[in-house]
Design a protein around this motif. Structure first.
Motif, short mmCIF file in Angstrom:
data_model
loop_
_atom_site.label_atom_id
_atom_site.label_comp_id
_atom_site.label_asym_id
_atom_site.label_seq_id
_atom_site.Cartn_x
_atom_site.Cartn_y
_atom_site.Cartn_z
N ALA A 33 32.84 35.35 48.61
CA ALA A 33 34.00 35.29 49.50
C ALA A 33 34.13 33.87 50.02
O ALA A 33 33.14 33.15 50.16
CB ALA A 33 33.84 36.25 50.65
N ASN A 52 38.49 37.62 49.78
CA ASN A 52 37.29 38.22 49.19
C ASN A 52 37.11 37.70 47.77
O ASN A 52 37.92 36.93 47.26
CB ASN A 52 37.37 39.74 49.25
CG ASN A 52 38.40 40.31 48.28
OD1 ASN A 52 39.29 39.59 47.82
ND2 ASN A 52 38.30 41.58 47.97
N SER A 101 29.15 38.00 48.68
CA SER A 101 29.65 39.34 49.00
C SER A 101 30.87 39.29 49.90
O SER A 101 31.81 38.55 49.63
CB SER A 101 28.53 40.16 49.63
OG SER A 101 28.94 41.51 49.80
N SER A 102 30.91 40.06 50.96
CA SER A 102 32.15 40.31 51.68
C SER A 102 32.60 39.13 52.52
O SER A 102 31.81 38.31 52.96
CB SER A 102 31.98 41.54 52.58
OG SER A 102 30.96 41.32 53.53
N SER A 104 34.23 37.21 55.80
CA SER A 104 33.95 37.30 57.23
C SER A 104 34.79 36.29 57.99
O SER A 104 35.14 35.23 57.45
CB SER A 104 32.46 37.06 57.50
OG SER A 104 32.21 37.03 58.89
#
Length: 123
Positions: A33, A52, A101-102, A104
């Motif tokens: 991401a 993302n 990953s994700s 933020s």
């Protein structure tokens, strides 16, 4: 390891546009991401936008929503920030950051940072 290099900053009049680029090294960049953050003189770093790994999920700070668009081209290992209707208060150093990953909104959650690119909007 991911290395990030921002480009595209500069001086623009209020109401103008700029497109920032964040070029990344690393074969697995498409799994990360990416977020854009900015820091104005005397102010703390603030969240601008995030995307993302797949590019289908984005989020924006209220102050830039509608005016800015984040996108990515994983084939080119590049994330973009299209900035339209720029205002003097958008003046800052803009940084891109990546995390596994994700996405933020929190800067501390990002592991890799570029060196920043200056955006100056004159009134």
């Amino acid at each position: 390891q991911v290395q990030l290099v921002e480009s595209g900053g500069g001086l623009v009049q209020a109401g103008g546009s700029l497109r920032l680029s964040c070029a990344a090294s690393g074969r697995t960049f498409s799994s990360y991401a990416v977020g854009w953050f900015r820091q104005a003189p005397g102010k703390e770093r603030e969240f601008v936008a995030t995307i993302n790994w797949r590019g289908g999920d984005t989020d924006y700070a209220d102050s830039v929503k509608v005016r800015f668009t984040i996108s990515r081209d994983n084939a080119k290992n590049t994330v973009y920030l299209q900035m339209n209707s720029l205002k003097p208060e958008d003046t800052a150093v803009y940084y891109c950051a990546a995390r596994w990953s994700s996405a933020s909104l929190v800067a501390d959650y990002y592991n890799y940072w570029g060196q920043g690119t200056q955006v100056t909007v004159s009134s």
